[in-house]
Design an enzyme around this catalytic site. Structure first.
Site, PDB file in Angstrom:
ATOM      1  CD  GLN A   1      42.936  34.823  45.226  1.00 22.99           C
ATOM      2  OE1 GLN A   1      42.130  35.629  44.795  1.00 22.99           O
ATOM      3  NE2 GLN A   1      44.213  34.870  44.908  1.00 22.99           N
TER       4      GLN A   1
ATOM      5  CD  GLU B   1      52.253  38.803  53.434  1.00 24.44           C
ATOM      6  OE1 GLU B   1      52.162  40.036  53.567  1.00 24.44           O
ATOM      7  OE2 GLU B   1      52.095  38.218  52.339  1.00 24.44           O
TER       8      GLU B   1
ATOM      9  CB  CYS C   1      46.134  40.059  40.099  1.00 22.93           C
ATOM     10  SG  CYS C   1      47.009  41.218  41.149  1.00 22.93           S
TER      11      CYS C   1
END
Length: 363
Positions: A195, A245, A320
């Site tokens: 981030q 993931e 987001c």
């Protein structure tokens, strides 16, 4: 430009309009100081007047480089490092890459800053593997900018708008820097997903942890886990964390990050998150809490169907892009899920983007 309080009002109204029909929208969490927050920057090289070297950003919709000396959103260390790279590269007579003629050497420079350690990573992206006088370049760069603790050369020969290529050489230092979020340390390389606003990311993660309502007894599934930042931040408050993931290198980073912190109750697997959840449901394993933080395009019907089949006690959906989150929430609400609350967070001041955290439970 719209003053910051007005930006927050606009983003609050946007989330309210998109998601307010599902449940209560809490006041947006903005930054006390919404400047110089970015810990990563990319600058593209171009030829300046009299064969000088300049760098900056592309003008919108073009490949014309607009020179940038400093940006109000960058941590000042990033602009200092980029200026030092330009000076050192000019001293070494490196030529900028020309996209039309496919000649020249330097394409971009990517820089990252660690708030925790004060270190700077410099990644010089070149069109070819050869970098003449690389030792002189590194020495000059570090003389001009001592905060630079590692220098990497990334080779990108492709006809592509992607900044980084797949091959990399460490010219100086460890090849990565170390930063921390919520008391957990992370190794950050040039290509790591990490981030870019550490102050607001900590605030965001603390809101996620609160929405997960962890007591230390729960099994937590971190879907779309990336390099494990959310899952590892939660590990101290959960009995067990499973991160899923699909990007293999991200999973390897997550495993390294767990090891770096001595976290033993977190496991990471490389798999499609939806398929992994269906496998868990089929084997009778049921996590208590699922955290999902999908890409901008949102989740998929397959994933959401698997989440419904897995039936955890609660889920925390970090987004987001509230528009795709709205679509996914409609899917879940139709299947008996209930939105408890919605928390907007301003992760990117002075941009259009807004994050939203939604706590959902089974009816």
């Amino acid at each position: 430009a719209l003053p910051y309080p007005g930006q927050l009002q606009k983003k609050q109204a946007h989330v309210q309009k998109l998601l307010g029909g599902f449940g209560p929208v809490r006041p947006i969490l903005g930054m006390a100081d919404p400047w110089h927050y970015r810990n990563k920057a990319v600058s593209t090289f171009a030829a300046g007047p009299g064969r000088s070297l300049r760098s900056g950003i592309y003008a919108q919709g073009t490949h014309k480089v607009v020179p940038v000396e400093a940006c109000l959103l960058h941590h000042p260390a990033l602009d200092e490092a980029i200026a030092a790279v330009r000076t050192a590269a000019a001293a070494c007579r490196y030529e900028p890459f020309n996209e039309d003629t496919r000649t020249g050497l330097l394409r971009h420079v990517l820089v990252r800053h660690s708030r925790a350690a004060g270190e700077v990573l410099v990644c010089l992206v070149t069109a070819t593997p050869e970098l003449p006088g690389s030792r002189a370049f590194v020495a000059k760069l570090r003389q001009l900018c001592p905060q630079v603790s590692t220098v990497v050369q990334n080779i990108n020969p492709r006809h592509s708008s992607a900044v980084l290529g797949s091959a990399e050489k460490i010219l100086y230092g460890r090849g990565c820097i170390q930063d921390s979020l919520c008391g957990v340390r992370f190794q950050v390389s040039a290509s790591s997903f990490y981030q870019v606003n550490p102050v607001q990311t900590e605030l965001l993660y603390n809101q996620v942890i609160a929405a997960a309502a962890l007591t230390g007894a729960e099994t937590l599934l971190d879907a779309y886990c990336g390099v494990g930042t959310i899952g590892l931040s939660c590990a101290g408050r959960a009995r067990h964390v499973l991160g899923v993931e699909v990007n293999r290198s991200a999973v390897q980073c997550a495993v390294q990050n767990a090891r770096l912190n001595g976290i033993r109750n977190a496991r990471f697997v490389c798999a499609d998150a939806g398929k992994a959840m269906l496998d868990l449901a089929a084997s009778g394993q049921r996590p208590d809490v699922v955290i999902l933080d999908p890409p901008r395009a949102g989740s998929t019907p397959e994933f959401l169907t698997a989440l419904d089949a897995l039936a955890p006690r609660r889920a925390v959906y970090v987004s987001c892009e509230p528009a795709t989150q709205r679509r996914d929430l409609e899917f879940l609400v139709q299947r008996g899920w209930h939105v408890e609350h919605i928390q907007p967070v301003d992760l990117f001041p002075h941009t259009e983007h807004v994050e939203s955290i939604v706590q959902i439970t089974r009816m």
